[in-house]
Scaffold this active site. Structure first.
Site, PDB file in Angstrom:
ATOM      1  N   HIS A  14       0.858  -1.195   0.000  1.00  0.00           N
ATOM      2  CA  HIS A  14       0.000   0.000   0.000  1.00  0.00           C
ATOM      3  C   HIS A  14       0.893   1.243   0.000  1.00  0.00           C
ATOM      4  CE1 HIS A  14      -2.636   3.131   1.645  1.00  0.00           C
ATOM      5  NE2 HIS A  14      -3.647   2.394   1.210  1.00  0.00           N
ATOM      6  N   ASP A  16       0.932   4.172   1.453  1.00  0.00           N
ATOM      7  CA  ASP A  16       1.310   4.720   2.763  1.00  0.00           C
ATOM      8  C   ASP A  16       2.303   3.818   3.476  1.00  0.00           C
ATOM      9  OD1 ASP A  16      -0.357   6.918   2.431  1.00  0.00           O
ATOM     10  OD2 ASP A  16      -2.067   5.910   3.356  1.00  0.00           O
ATOM     11  N   LYS A  17       2.145   2.509   3.306  1.00  0.00           N
ATOM     12  CA  LYS A  17       3.061   1.579   3.970  1.00  0.00           C
ATOM     13  C   LYS A  17       4.425   1.531   3.284  1.00  0.00           C
ATOM     14  CE  LYS A  17       1.566   0.832   7.466  1.00  0.00           C
ATOM     15  NZ  LYS A  17       2.413   1.111   8.623  1.00  0.00           N
ATOM     16  N   GLU A  42      10.571  11.661   6.818  1.00  0.00           N
ATOM     17  CA  GLU A  42       9.261  11.552   6.183  1.00  0.00           C
ATOM     18  C   GLU A  42       9.447  11.181   4.714  1.00  0.00           C
ATOM     19  OE1 GLU A  42       6.947  11.876   8.342  1.00  0.00           O
ATOM     20  OE2 GLU A  42       8.076  12.935   9.887  1.00  0.00           O
ATOM     21  N   GLU A  55      14.572  15.596   9.362  1.00  0.00           N
ATOM     22  CA  GLU A  55      15.733  16.079  10.080  1.00  0.00           C
ATOM     23  C   GLU A  55      16.544  14.908  10.626  1.00  0.00           C
ATOM     24  OE1 GLU A  55      12.554  18.403   9.514  1.00  0.00           O
ATOM     25  OE2 GLU A  55      12.437  17.131  11.295  1.00  0.00           O
ATOM     26  N   LYS A 166      -5.778  -4.266   0.614  1.00  0.00           N
ATOM     27  CA  LYS A 166      -6.378  -3.846   1.884  1.00  0.00           C
ATOM     28  C   LYS A 166      -7.319  -4.949   2.350  1.00  0.00           C
ATOM     29  CE  LYS A 166      -7.512   0.556   2.390  1.00  0.00           C
ATOM     30  NZ  LYS A 166      -8.147   1.894   2.178  1.00  0.00           N
ATOM     31  N   PHE A 243      -8.930  -3.877 -10.381  1.00  0.00           N
ATOM     32  CA  PHE A 243      -7.952  -3.187  -9.530  1.00  0.00           C
ATOM     33  C   PHE A 243      -6.553  -3.499 -10.067  1.00  0.00           C
ATOM     34  CE2 PHE A 243      -6.368  -2.764  -4.833  1.00  0.00           C
ATOM     35  CZ  PHE A 243      -5.639  -1.628  -5.183  1.00  0.00           C
ATOM     36  N   ASP A 251      -2.277   5.975  -6.168  1.00  0.00           N
ATOM     37  CA  ASP A 251      -2.572   6.831  -5.024  1.00  0.00           C
ATOM     38  C   ASP A 251      -1.254   7.212  -4.360  1.00  0.00           C
ATOM     39  OD1 ASP A 251      -3.851   8.197  -3.022  1.00  0.00           O
ATOM     40  OD2 ASP A 251      -4.424   6.418  -1.890  1.00  0.00           O
ATOM     41  N   ALA A 252      -1.045   8.476  -4.078  1.00  0.00           N
ATOM     42  CA  ALA A 252       0.168   8.896  -3.383  1.00  0.00           C
ATOM     43  C   ALA A 252       0.190   8.329  -1.968  1.00  0.00           C
ATOM     44  CB  ALA A 252       0.253  10.428  -3.342  1.00  0.00           C
ATOM     45  N   ARG A 257       0.358   7.861   7.782  1.00  0.00           N
ATOM     46  CA  ARG A 257      -1.084   7.977   7.506  1.00  0.00           C
ATOM     47  C   ARG A 257      -1.865   6.730   7.907  1.00  0.00           C
ATOM     48  NH1 ARG A 257      -2.646  10.911   1.880  1.00  0.00           N
ATOM     49  NH2 ARG A 257      -1.849   8.959   1.035  1.00  0.00           N
ATOM     50  N   LYS A 258      -1.208   5.737   8.471  1.00  0.00           N
ATOM     51  CA  LYS A 258      -1.915   4.517   8.855  1.00  0.00           C
ATOM     52  C   LYS A 258      -1.678   4.213  10.337  1.00  0.00           C
ATOM     53  CE  LYS A 258      -4.046   3.524   5.092  1.00  0.00           C
ATOM     54  NZ  LYS A 258      -4.122   4.921   4.712  1.00  0.00           N
ATOM     55  N   LYS A 278      10.919   7.748  13.111  1.00  0.00           N
ATOM     56  CA  LYS A 278      11.286   8.487  14.318  1.00  0.00           C
ATOM     57  C   LYS A 278      12.184   7.649  15.218  1.00  0.00           C
ATOM     58  CE  LYS A 278       6.980  11.148  14.376  1.00  0.00           C
ATOM     59  NZ  LYS A 278       5.736  11.426  15.124  1.00  0.00           N
ATOM     60  N   LYS A 282      11.889  10.307  20.315  1.00  0.00           N
ATOM     61  CA  LYS A 282      10.549  10.825  20.050  1.00  0.00           C
ATOM     62  C   LYS A 282       9.544   9.950  20.801  1.00  0.00           C
ATOM     63  CE  LYS A 282      12.869  12.862  16.614  1.00  0.00           C
ATOM     64  NZ  LYS A 282      14.348  12.843  16.588  1.00  0.00           N
ATOM     65  N   ASP A 284       6.460   9.964  20.856  1.00  0.00           N
ATOM     66  CA  ASP A 284       5.349   9.452  20.040  1.00  0.00           C
ATOM     67  C   ASP A 284       5.510   7.958  19.822  1.00  0.00           C
ATOM     68  OD1 ASP A 284       3.884  11.734  19.648  1.00  0.00           O
ATOM     69  OD2 ASP A 284       4.816  12.253  17.741  1.00  0.00           O
TER      70      ASP A 284
END
Length: 417
Positions: A14, A16-17, A42, A55, A166, A243, A251-252, A257-258, A278, A282, A284
């Protein structure tokens, strides 16, 4: 009255992955050659292009373009027909050095007082409804896509699969929150062009998913979970039809995003911060892992059937601003506030303590970037990293340390169980 709950997952192919995996591969390469690297990478992927930003503060130099290409090829984007491949895509880097204003709050002269890399709240969650203490709908969704990827790589029983996919699973629960049956399974998988017409193509995919994929998924579960597959299940397989165009050409994709797929599929809670790319300064990432570690060990110790842990931080400050615990079906005579106070005594939640306890300053992150960061199997592996600038580095690391049940006995003693 019974109710339905749904979770989804996405495959390693996918968009995003793909972005998550590139970001975490970059992180691993920096950590392999400099454990003290500070990294926030990123990634954006689109038709024929990869953009890297973020960074980094590190003594090592990484060929970020080569790492990105290796990840894309490993996932399976190796053909021109996909309109995106590791060998032919452009890779543009805008990575620069970490802001000294941020770094001064993290790096301290006394390393034991290392500050949190950002403010925010992070959550950990665990439930006894599966053997890996994960929500069942998400666990099934992940496994559907892992098996689908296995079938794609085997290229035997199903030979037309492409990397993007998916899955989504809906489960019916009883009033007392016990899974009763699987209500709906949704699978959308990218595929090659078929010689047959579109209807014949779709019928073939539906048949293969039901008779080849799902039976292999079922065998991965214990008998009481297998029984949930025995009822009448509604299947939506490639519900829009054809598909063929997928991946970054369709799709970008962006890092981070997941985050619900990465964690608990909508169960529990999420603080909003993404993980991939990260380094563990971090919070997060590191505090979310530590919170999962706490919640899982609490459920395994028999404190409650379901546990949610929240921790919060202020940037540059080492100690958390709060620790909160919420339990369901407790097996001890204590309030959640009293439980939280004991958890605060048992687990040192300073960023430096989390890094040490969970061995997070190692290159362990590529494996987390698809099919979920939680609910995975802790294991020791040997990893080899190549660099044109720093040579070769072989390291033995422990993956998914936050999934270890190494505090169960301590918690049983503390709570008198």
């Amino acid at each position: 009255m019974p109710y339905l709950f749904t979770s989804e997952s996405v495959s390693e192919g996918h968009p995003d992955k793909i972005a998550d995996q590139i970001s975490d591969a970059l992180l691993d390469h920096f950590l392999a050659f400099d454990k003290d690297s500070k990294v926030a990478c990123e990634t954006l992927v689109t038709t024929g292009q990869v953009f890297l930003a973020g960074e980094v503060k590190s003594d090592s130099y990484v060929d970020v373009q080569e790492v990105a290409r290796e990840v894309i090829n490993k996932i399976g984007y190796t053909k021109g027909a996909y309109r995106f491949s590791g060998d032919s895509c452009g890779v543009i880097s805008a990575i620069h050095e970490q802001s000294p204003d941020i770094n001064q709050g993290v790096d301290k002269e006394d390393k034991e007082k290392q500050g949190a890399g950002d403010q925010g709240m992070m959550f950990g969650y665990a439930t006894k409804e599966t053997e890996n203490y994960m929500p069942l709908a998400l666990d099934i969704s992940h496994k559907i896509l892992r098996v689908l990827a296995d079938l794609r790589r085997e290229n035997s029983e199903i030979s037309y699969l492409r990397p993007d996919a998916k899955a989504q699973v809906t489960i019916e629960y009883s009033d007392d929150n016990v899974p009763q049956r699987i209500d709906t399974i949704v699978v959308s998988t990218q595929h090659d062009e078929f010689d047959a017409d579109d209807d014949a193509m779709l019928d073939k995919i539906k048949q293969d998913i039901k008779t080849i994929l799902i039976p292999r998924v079922v065998t991965l579960f214990p008998e009481h979970i297998q029984a949930l597959f025995g009822g009448e299940i509604t299947y939506h397989i490639n519900p829009t039809g054809k598909f063929v165009i997928g991946g970054p050409h369709g799709d970008a994709g962006l890092t981070g995003r997941k985050i619900i797929v990465d964690t608990y599929g909508g169960k529990g809670a999420h603080g909003g911060g993404a993980f991939s790319g990260k380094d563990p300064s971090k919070v997060d990432r590191s505090a979310a892992y530590a919170s999962r570690h706490i919640a899982k060990n609490m459920v395994a110790a028999g404190i409650a059937d379901e546990v949610l842990v929240q921790v919060s931080y202020a940037i540059g400050i080492d100690k958390p601003t709060s620790i909160y615990v919420q339990t369901t079906n407790k097996h001890i005579d204590m309030s959640d506030g009293e439980i939280a106070n004991i958890i605060n005594e048992v687990f040192d939640m300073r960023p430096i303590a989390i890094e040490k306890r969970l061995k997070l300053r190692n290159p362990i992150y590529s494996e987390t970037a698809s099919y979920g960061h939680m609910g995975r199997t802790p294991q020791k592996v040997t990893k080899c990293f190549q660099s044109n600038y720093s040579g070769e580095r072989t390291v033995e690391v422990e993956l998914f340390t936050w999934e270890k049940l190494d505090f169960v006995d301590v918690l049983k003693e503390k709570f008198g169980l």
